[in-house]
Write an enzyme that holds these catalytic residues in place. Structure first.
Site, short mmCIF file in Angstrom:
data_model
loop_
_atom_site.label_atom_id
_atom_site.label_comp_id
_atom_site.label_asym_id
_atom_site.label_seq_id
_atom_site.Cartn_x
_atom_site.Cartn_y
_atom_site.Cartn_z
N LYS A 274 -4.94 -9.95 -7.07
CA LYS A 274 -6.16 -10.04 -6.25
C LYS A 274 -7.24 -9.10 -6.79
CE LYS A 274 -6.50 -7.91 -2.34
NZ LYS A 274 -6.48 -7.36 -0.98
N LYS B 168 -10.87 -3.36 -4.64
CA LYS B 168 -11.60 -2.12 -4.90
C LYS B 168 -10.66 -1.00 -5.33
CE LYS B 168 -12.19 -2.42 0.07
NZ LYS B 168 -13.13 -2.76 1.10
N LYS C 276 0.82 -1.22 0.00
CA LYS C 276 0.00 0.00 0.00
C LYS C 276 0.84 1.26 0.00
CE LYS C 276 -4.49 -1.30 1.74
NZ LYS C 276 -5.58 -0.97 2.67
P1 TYM Z 1 -10.59 -5.39 3.62
O1 TYM Z 1 -11.55 -4.29 3.89
O2 TYM Z 1 -9.50 -5.16 2.63
O3 TYM Z 1 -11.38 -6.69 3.17
C1 TYM Z 1 -12.45 -7.19 3.94
C2 TYM Z 1 -12.47 -8.72 3.89
O4 TYM Z 1 -12.60 -9.14 2.52
C3 TYM Z 1 -11.55 -10.05 2.21
N1 TYM Z 1 -11.17 -9.86 0.81
C4 TYM Z 1 -11.07 -10.85 -0.08
N2 TYM Z 1 -11.28 -12.18 0.04
C5 TYM Z 1 -11.11 -12.93 -1.07
N3 TYM Z 1 -10.72 -12.42 -2.27
C6 TYM Z 1 -10.49 -11.10 -2.43
N4 TYM Z 1 -10.13 -10.60 -3.61
C7 TYM Z 1 -10.66 -10.25 -1.30
N5 TYM Z 1 -10.53 -8.91 -1.10
C8 TYM Z 1 -10.84 -8.69 0.20
C9 TYM Z 1 -10.41 -9.68 3.15
O5 TYM Z 1 -9.51 -10.75 3.32
C10 TYM Z 1 -11.17 -9.35 4.42
O6 TYM Z 1 -11.48 -10.52 5.14
N6 TYM Z 1 -7.57 -5.24 7.61
C11 TYM Z 1 -8.86 -5.70 7.11
C12 TYM Z 1 -10.03 -5.16 7.91
C13 TYM Z 1 -9.95 -5.40 9.37
C14 TYM Z 1 -10.16 -6.63 10.03
C15 TYM Z 1 -10.03 -6.34 11.44
C16 TYM Z 1 -10.45 -7.93 9.60
C17 TYM Z 1 -9.68 -4.45 10.31
N7 TYM Z 1 -9.73 -5.01 11.57
C18 TYM Z 1 -10.16 -7.35 12.39
C19 TYM Z 1 -10.60 -8.92 10.58
C20 TYM Z 1 -10.44 -8.62 11.95
C21 TYM Z 1 -9.01 -5.24 5.67
O7 TYM Z 1 -8.41 -4.29 5.23
O8 TYM Z 1 -9.96 -5.92 4.99
#
Ligand code: TYM
Length: 348
Positions: free
Chosen positions: A209, A212, A126
């Site tokens: 991957k 968004k 990032k």
């Molecule tokens: P974020 O917002 O990027 O994504 C949210 C969830 O979606 C999953 N995900 C995917 N799974 C499969 N294929 C993809 N292409 C894909 N893109 C996103 C992510 O693995 C995630 O599960 N750091 C985290 C948010 C967070 C969090 C937490 C998660 C903050 N605190 C505590 C679990 C527990 C994040 O940026 O997810």
């Protein structure tokens, strides 16, 4: 860093509890749905206590326009509910309404080691080449994520593949805190990464991957896309000229084909093997329309329900407020005990 080793019964003293989060930074994708939301609903329906958070404090580690952030937070809440999260059975809230997240996040900044943070691949991705200009928050992001999870003594964290390293860091933070203060206060939570779509890939490049933040809208399916847009993106998805093989090993060096088969499997609730058995020998001329029909059938009701919910933002805010109050009730005693263990005077 070695992810903390857990003794088999290490979490036995803790009731099973699930926590997970999604960032409200732009619209959600099919990757978020299959890798997270759909699985969150399954966990809720298994009867485990589930706490789900829209992590707005994480989103601001990169610039967010205030109006867009407000909209994206409500839209994420609408997506949770439209996908099947019941805000009575699950706790659903946005992170900044529960200030204990930021407080425990600071404490964990003092537990996590610089060496651990330096190994976080998501920060490197990032921050890119210009890491001197990245926010300090982006660097400290994984310790706030550890706080999100441990503030509720969560034992299981359903996530996509890309968050595994962060959950492992959470385990290390929990284990170090317990070790340094000679307590068994925090559970050492397990990442739960299961199913056919733990890493949904871009429709334009099967080695990247689905995200968004990808500049190409054709690379992803958004949860707000119309039925026509979904079908058109699947029709135009990059593939190879070969027909589908008759076993899963035949997809090994075909990332785009593998991705579409995995998406089909995750949407239909079948295994990738079952999908291959059904389509063996057929070309993408036959497979893509079947996938497009399936994707539209599964996603259109969600999009329609999101639109309906978004027409009443006050109701969404009420649901988030109610969730935040319930989250706070669980979090406050855990934060208070953490501060006490560390020797902070609590006298008011
Ligand atoms: P974020 O917002 O990027 O994504 C949210 C969830 O979606 C999953 N995900 C995917 N799974 C499969 N294929 C993809 N292409 C894909 N893109 C996103 C992510 O693995 C995630 O599960 N750091 C985290 C948010 C967070 C969090 C937490 C998660 C903050 N605190 C505590 C679990 C527990 C994040 O940026 O997810």
């Amino acid at each position: 860093m070695q992810a903390a080793e857990v003794k088999a019964d290490q979490n036995a003293a803790f009731a099973p509890r699930i926590f997970s989060g999604i960032q409200p930074s732009g619209g959600l994708t099919l990757g978020n749905y299959l890798g997270a939301l759909k699985r969150f609903v399954e966990k809720q329906n298994e009867g485990i206590e589930t706490i789900y958070c829209i992590v707005d404090l994480h989103a601001i580690t990169v610039w967010q326009d205030p109006e867009k952030l407000r909209h994206a937070t409500r839209e994420a809440a609408a997506a949770f509910i439209a996908a099947g999260i019941d805000p009575v059975r699950s706790v659903l809230f946005n992170q900044s309404q529960v200030s204990a997240h930021a407080e425990l996040g600071w404490i964990f900044n003092c537990v996590a080691r610089l060496g651990w943070m330096n190994r976080m691949t998501q920060f490197k991705d990032k921050a890119g080449k210009n890491s001197e200009n990245a926010s300090l928050g982006l660097y400290a992001y994984p310790s706030l994520m550890a706080a999100d999870i441990l503030l509720y003594h969560a034992t299981m964290v359903p996530v996509g593949e890309d968050q595994k390293q962060h959950v492992e860091l959470t385990r290390d933070i929990a284990a170090k805190f317990n070790h340094d203060y000679k307590v068994d206060f925090f559970p050492v939570p397990e990442p739960v990464i299961e199913g056919a779509a733990t890493r949904v890939m871009s429709l334009r490049d099967g080695t990247k991957k689905m995200s968004k933040s990808d500049p190409s809208d054709q690379s992803r399916i958004n949860l707000t896309d119309s039925a026509d847009a979904i079908a058109q993106k699947i029709r135009k998805a990059r593939t190879d000229p070969e027909p589908l093989p008759d076993n899963i090993d035949g997809l090994k060096d075909r990332p785009e084909a593998r991705n579409l088969v995995n998406i089909y499997a995750a949407l239909s609730g079948e295994t990738a093997e079952a999908v291959i058995a059904q389509f063996a020998g057929q070309g993408f001329g036959a497979f893509k329309p079947a996938l497009a029909d399936l994707a539209v059938a599964k996603l259109e009701p969600i999009t329609t329900e999101m639109t309906r919910l978004m027409a009443d933002p006050a109701e969404i805010d009420r649901i988030l407020g109610d969730g935040a109050r319930r989250a706070d009730e669980i979090a406050q005693p855990i934060l208070a005990r953490t501060l006490d263990i560390m020797g902070m005077i609590r006298s008011r």
